[in-house]
Design an enzyme around this catalytic site. Structure first.
Site, mmCIF file in Angstrom:
data_model
loop_
_atom_site.group_PDB
_atom_site.id
_atom_site.type_symbol
_atom_site.label_atom_id
_atom_site.label_comp_id
_atom_site.label_asym_id
_atom_site.label_seq_id
_atom_site.Cartn_x
_atom_site.Cartn_y
_atom_site.Cartn_z
ATOM 1 N N PHE A 1 3.196 6.610 4.483
ATOM 2 C CA PHE A 1 2.213 6.198 5.497
ATOM 3 C C PHE A 1 1.256 5.194 4.860
ATOM 4 C CE2 PHE A 1 2.811 10.900 5.784
ATOM 5 C CZ PHE A 1 3.694 10.917 6.856
ATOM 6 N N GLY B 1 0.816 -1.210 0.000
ATOM 7 C CA GLY B 1 0.000 0.000 0.000
ATOM 8 C C GLY B 1 0.845 1.253 0.000
ATOM 9 N N CYS B 2 0.335 2.283 0.663
ATOM 10 C CA CYS B 2 0.866 3.632 0.485
ATOM 11 C C CYS B 2 2.241 3.877 1.100
ATOM 12 C CB CYS B 2 -0.130 4.652 1.036
ATOM 13 S SG CYS B 2 -1.691 4.721 0.124
ATOM 14 N N TYR B 3 2.734 2.966 1.937
ATOM 15 C CA TYR B 3 4.090 3.164 2.455
ATOM 16 C C TYR B 3 5.148 2.459 1.596
ATOM 17 C CZ TYR B 3 3.808 -1.486 4.734
ATOM 18 O OH TYR B 3 3.691 -2.828 5.000
ATOM 19 N N GLY B 4 4.723 1.785 0.533
ATOM 20 C CA GLY B 4 5.619 0.955 -0.265
ATOM 21 C C GLY B 4 6.743 1.703 -0.945
#
EC number: 2.3.1.206
Length: 385
Positions: A367, A156-159
């Site tokens: 995040f 997801g968005c922390y990748g």
């Protein structure tokens, strides 16, 4: 064994980004979304959705999924229809293709033969398959069959922060390594019709867009062949925020990827981010958060606003994050690398002394699900005019 390891920190040597051609204008999207999902009778919900879109500070987004795809797969617009097979059939093809486009741009900027790429890292939360998107991307690019691949699904968005962390570790521990790290997400995995009982779905439909970003990471840049560092990757860290379980998540179901996004996410991030900064910058002797440049994942306007307020940041610290959010929306893992690309380009255009808006030190934050925070301490390089 030291002769097998590189000397000095890893650096980002090139950046490439890519988006699908199809553009969705945010001010037109509520009408479009309720029309294509055959939900125009839900007038009150449509007005709620319009307000969400208006507050998002997003101007436009790129989207692979268009009306032609929806006509071919009409069940995709149903709220809870069993459509996972149809979604995956599209995404197992399109995710590696869009990732390849970003990689090709990074390789072109790097200026070296692709045979020098020793490792490939690929992350996506849009699809899962075997062999993975890493395999298909390597084949599309014509990389060596012996390139060492790592595939990471469902970060997801922390990748974006994670691929930099792993690329740094590989580059510094394998002398001569050149790591191609790719993030790609296409939101056809979660597009579906609205429901009165699922307001979280509306937030996702309002903010997510499609994109891919790639970086080439290596230590000891060889300037004799034209390699030039853009940013040094100094240190990395990851943490799970306290009392945050269940606030961001995604679940693969027969109806696709079901996304969870709790309203407390901006508060949780803003209340905990300074601790992350102190841990990262105390060894360097920095405690003024306005004296560094920021490469921040713009998960949404509220996250940026809350962090800016909590840390008393100057309004220009998130200018690149806000620009990427406005022009592309939240593209999950690739978004923070778009911000990195925007920062270095703007620094050059505005005549700054370094790739980091004239500052030497900076931080990159991602995040995402967990709630997980990924951070990288970054050092800019001087710009030679």
């Amino acid at each position: 064994m030291n002769h097998l390891r590189a000397e000095g920190p890893a650096s980002v040597l090139a950046i490439g980004t890519a988006n699908p051609e199809n553009i969705l204008l945010q001010d037109e999207f509520p009408d479009y979304y309720f029309r294509v999902t055959k939900s125009e009778h839900m007038t009150q919900l449509k007005e709620k959705f319009r307000k969400i879109c208006d507050k998002s500070m997003i101007r436009k987004r790129n989207c692979f999924l268009n009306e032609e795809h929806l006509k071919q797969n009409p069940r995709l617009v149903e709220h809870e229809m069993q459509t996972l097979d149809a979604r995956q059939d599209m995404l197992v093809v399109e995710v590696p293709k869009l990732g390849k486009d970003a990689c090709a741009k990074a390789i072109k900027e790097w200026g070296q033969p692709k045979s020098k790429i020793t490792h490939l890292i690929f992350t996506s939360a849009s699809t899962t398959d075997m062999p993975g998107a890493d395999y298909h991307c390597a084949k599309l690019l014509g990389l060596s069959p012996s390139v060492k691949r790592v595939m990471m699904y469902q970060l997801g968005c922390y990748g974006g922060g994670t691929v930099l962390r792993i690329a740094k570790d590989i580059a510094e521990n394998n002398k001569g390594a050149r790591v191609l790290a790719v993030c790609c997400d296409i939101m056809a995995c979660l597009f579906r019709g609205p429901s009165e009982s699922d307001l979280e779905l509306l937030v996702g439909q309002a903010i997510f867009g499609d994109g891919a970003a790639a970086v080439i990471v290596g230590a000891e840049p060889d300037e004799s062949v034209g390699e030039r560092p853009i940013f040094e990757l100094v240190s990395t860290g990851q943490t799970i925020l306290p009392n945050s379980e269940g606030t961001i998540g995604g679940h693969i179901r027969e109806a696709g990827l079901i996304f969870d996004l709790h309203k407390d996410v901006p508060m949780l991030i803003s209340n905990n981010i300074e601790k992350c900064l102190i841990e990262a910058f105390t060894p360097i002797g920095i405690s003024d958060w306005n004296s560094i440049f920021w490469i921040t994942h713009p998960g949404g306007k509220a996250i940026l606003d809350k962090v800016e307020e909590k840390l008393h940041l100057k309004s220009d610290k998130f200018v690149d994050s806000r620009h990427v959010l406005s022009e592309h929306g939240n593209m999950s893992s690739s978004t923070v690398l778009f911000v990195m690309d925007e920062l270095r380009k703007r620094s050059l255009e505005e005549g700054k002394s370094t790739t980091g808006d004239g500052f030497e030190w900076g931080v990159l934050f991602g995040f995402g699900p967990g709630l997980t925070v990924e951070r990288v301490v970054v050092r800019s390089v001087p710009i030679k005019y």
